[in-house]
Write a protein that holds these residues in place. Structure first.
Motif, PDB file in Angstrom:
ATOM      1  N   LYS A 191       0.800  -1.217   0.000  1.00  0.00           N
ATOM      2  CA  LYS A 191       0.000   0.000   0.000  1.00  0.00           C
ATOM      3  C   LYS A 191       0.837   1.272   0.000  1.00  0.00           C
ATOM      4  N   SER A 192       0.441   2.211  -0.821  1.00  0.00           N
ATOM      5  CA  SER A 192       1.052   3.543  -0.817  1.00  0.00           C
ATOM      6  C   SER A 192       0.103   4.515  -0.145  1.00  0.00           C
ATOM      7  N   ASP A 193       0.583   5.727   0.108  1.00  0.00           N
ATOM      8  CA  ASP A 193      -0.217   6.734   0.816  1.00  0.00           C
ATOM      9  C   ASP A 193       0.368   8.107   0.485  1.00  0.00           C
ATOM     10  N   LEU A 194      -0.431   8.942  -0.141  1.00  0.00           N
ATOM     11  CA  LEU A 194       0.056  10.227  -0.647  1.00  0.00           C
ATOM     12  C   LEU A 194      -1.038  11.279  -0.489  1.00  0.00           C
ATOM     13  N   THR A 195      -0.679  12.461  -0.027  1.00  0.00           N
ATOM     14  CA  THR A 195      -1.669  13.543   0.068  1.00  0.00           C
ATOM     15  C   THR A 195      -1.155  14.787  -0.623  1.00  0.00           C
ATOM     16  N   ARG A 196      -2.027  15.382  -1.410  1.00  0.00           N
ATOM     17  CA  ARG A 196      -1.723  16.663  -2.035  1.00  0.00           C
ATOM     18  C   ARG A 196      -2.911  17.583  -1.860  1.00  0.00           C
ATOM     19  N   VAL A 197      -2.642  18.878  -1.768  1.00  0.00           N
ATOM     20  CA  VAL A 197      -3.710  19.864  -1.823  1.00  0.00           C
ATOM     21  C   VAL A 197      -3.569  20.579  -3.159  1.00  0.00           C
ATOM     22  N   LEU A 198      -4.647  20.517  -3.940  1.00  0.00           N
ATOM     23  CA  LEU A 198      -4.642  21.184  -5.245  1.00  0.00           C
ATOM     24  C   LEU A 198      -5.598  22.370  -5.166  1.00  0.00           C
ATOM     25  N   PHE A 199      -5.526  23.247  -6.129  1.00  0.00           N
ATOM     26  CA  PHE A 199      -6.311  24.481  -6.041  1.00  0.00           C
ATOM     27  C   PHE A 199      -7.102  24.740  -7.311  1.00  0.00           C
ATOM     28  N   LEU A 200      -8.323  25.156  -7.131  1.00  0.00           N
ATOM     29  CA  LEU A 200      -9.141  25.618  -8.253  1.00  0.00           C
ATOM     30  C   LEU A 200      -9.118  27.140  -8.218  1.00  0.00           C
TER      31      LEU A 200
END
Lengths: 353, 353
Positions: free
Chosen positions: B225-234
């Protein structure tokens, strides 16, 4: 405080318990009427306390309402539970012996010392969960409806060359677009010989012409889970496959006919099993006839030959006979029934394709 | 018998145990080098026995090879375990106290009587799982690669009006088409104010212009299992969001710089936390800095301020500082690192968008 919690209070009083420590997520979700994760719920006549960690502070603050007090205990939850029991003056605290790990039991016991005792219990909440109320039935019917639509939708994708996992991918996508939280469990798409494994892990195998494809899928709608299995066919169906299919289907029909309030559960399993035995495939029907479904995809009652209790209105369970010929193919037909006051309603949408 | 099982045999000998009853699915999968479900594994110097039910007879018969004997026990598994222990003449049988439910412990103990004793143990297998071998690293890198591709793929879908669950649906579909077994956990798509809940349940909310969208996703590749978090913007990023984003990013960079073999784990958490405290957001960083990942998405080591042990080559863990402003928004940036003999390799693909 809601009715479900009040019912547990009464059940505890009857058993001479001061409180129950609930640890199964589905039991907690049932009692607080919201999806719960990573939590413990101490239910007592004096106060209900919901223990979780700071990741959930905001959402728990909203959904708990006046059902339980919120306690955030990062890393010290068992100490927190013991302290709460002491503060409330509890003497006999029940716990869910089937779900509380030994180490958690031991830790709470260490903090409890002689000040309160921990009493193993089972099925206090699960027994109540067997009988679904109106709202629960609505959620389950919605889950069943999405399941049926997903199955209809996927038929156009069943062509030679498509991989099992691609079918799964499309089902998952469709379920979410229809308002489901996702699938209720790892969807099984078992093509050709893979169908002889009752719990096949869908893989890279490509569908082939003139083969059966077994699809076992469930939908999670607001935490409520459906469960449906169909065997579909690409191209021609060979004689043996058709014969076995008809036996399984007939076994299922006989079992469903027998389902009504008061019927013995073991008898329902027996009807299907004896038909399959008589047809010469007894050794190939290797699991129980069915299982309850609701907040968990497998829950009480177990529809097995060992279950002497009676069917009751409000129960929801699957009826899923199967015949598996290792290395060749398998057929399972699974439908969902709701027990009414008069008999039983098949809530799978269409009975079979 | 494989090396992993042999290592457990040695560990048991060191602890004076005759056997270990393994019940955590990830531990069993690790030891038999295949995905295991609904099973127990008794590991002893004399013989290893794998207990499951008839749904898995066919697949277990294939994947067990000479690593363990297969025992099918429908409904009587605890009796089967006790009988096996007696037949093998075992006297001291360890069990995984964190994973074996109290009732299962009690049932085996009842069958055991005075004939053998059950000894609580923890982390025997998990400790070994902390250090990944070459094959495991390959699987984790592949899982990380699919995660990165999924995140790139989803950017085109992030337009105002799309629902959170629709983003989840598309990510799930993409992951499976790329060869993943599916997502490693419930994918979090938290738009606007929903991002302030660290473990938000993705829902029907529609993305809006000029808002952040937090996406926390993981991929299951061959069980890893991998685990990745990003915050992207509109659209436009408001000043406060940008400021908080930069603080979180800087905190993560400082922590990652500190990671090398021999570094104290608590110190890595501290570096990120102190930076966030100094910036005035200490109360808003409400969880640990990270966690190990592998056959489970959360496993040892815990990257927490209470963990005095040292970083070792072969470890894989996440580094994920976060700042959450309830009712407003939240920022978390999560990357995956692999500890090498010289330092640390970020295996998330690209560090940040």
């Amino acid at each position: 405080m809601n009715l479900r919690l009040e019912n547990i209070h009464s059940a505890l009083k009857q058993r001479g318990l001061d409180a129950l420590l609930v640890s199964l997520p589905a039991n907690i979700s049932y009692l607080i009427e919201s999806l719960s994760r990573d939590a413990y719920l101490l239910v007592s006549g004096k106060e209900n306390i919901y223990f979780t960690d700071s990741r959930y502070t905001e959402e728990a603050g909203i959904f708990l309402k006046d059902n339980a007090k919120l306690k955030i205990s990062n890393g010290f939850v068992f100490k927190g539970i013991a302290e709460a029991a002491l503060n409330l003056g509890l003497k006999k605290v029940g716990f869910e012996e089937r779900y509380l790990p030994f180490a958690e039991f031991a830790k709470i016991k260490e903090y409890a010392g002689e000040k309160f005792s921990l009493i193993p219990t089972h099925s206090i909440v699960e027994d109540r969960r067997q009988l679904k109320d109106t709202q629960e039935v609505l959620n389950l019917k919605k889950a069943a409806r999405i399941t049926f639509l997903a199955l209809e939708h996927i038929k156009q994708f069943l062509v030679p060359g498509v991989k099992e996992v691609e079918i799964v991918a499309e089902l998952e996508r469709f379920i979410r677009y229809q308002g489901g939280r996702g699938s209720a469990f790892d969807i099984i798409v078992a093509s050709g010989p893979n169908s002889s494994q009752p719990h096949h892990l869908s893989g890279q195998r490509r569908l082939k012409d003139n083969e059966p494809v077994l699809i076992d899928l469930g939908v999670d709608y607001q935490g409520y889970k459906s469960d449906l299995t169909r065997v579909l066919f690409l191209g021609k169906i060979n004689f043996l496959v058709r014969k076995v299919y008809d036996i399984v289907l007939k076994a299922q029909e006989l079992a469903i006919k027998r389902i009504r309030p008061g019927a013995e559960i073991a008898e329902i399993d027996r009807v299907a099993r004896e038909f399959i035995i008589a047809a010469g495939y007894g050794d190939c029907f290797t699991h129980n006839l069915g299982h309850g479904f609701g907040l968990e995809v497998h829950e009480a009652p177990h529809i097995s030959g060992r279950e002497a209790s009676a069917v009751k209105p409000g129960m929801t369970f699957t009826v899923e006979p199967g015949i598996y010929l290792p290395g060749k193919f398998g057929i399972r037909i699974e439908d969902m029934v709701l027990i009414t006051t008069k008999g039983c309603e098949v809530i799978s949408g269409a009975r079979h394709k």
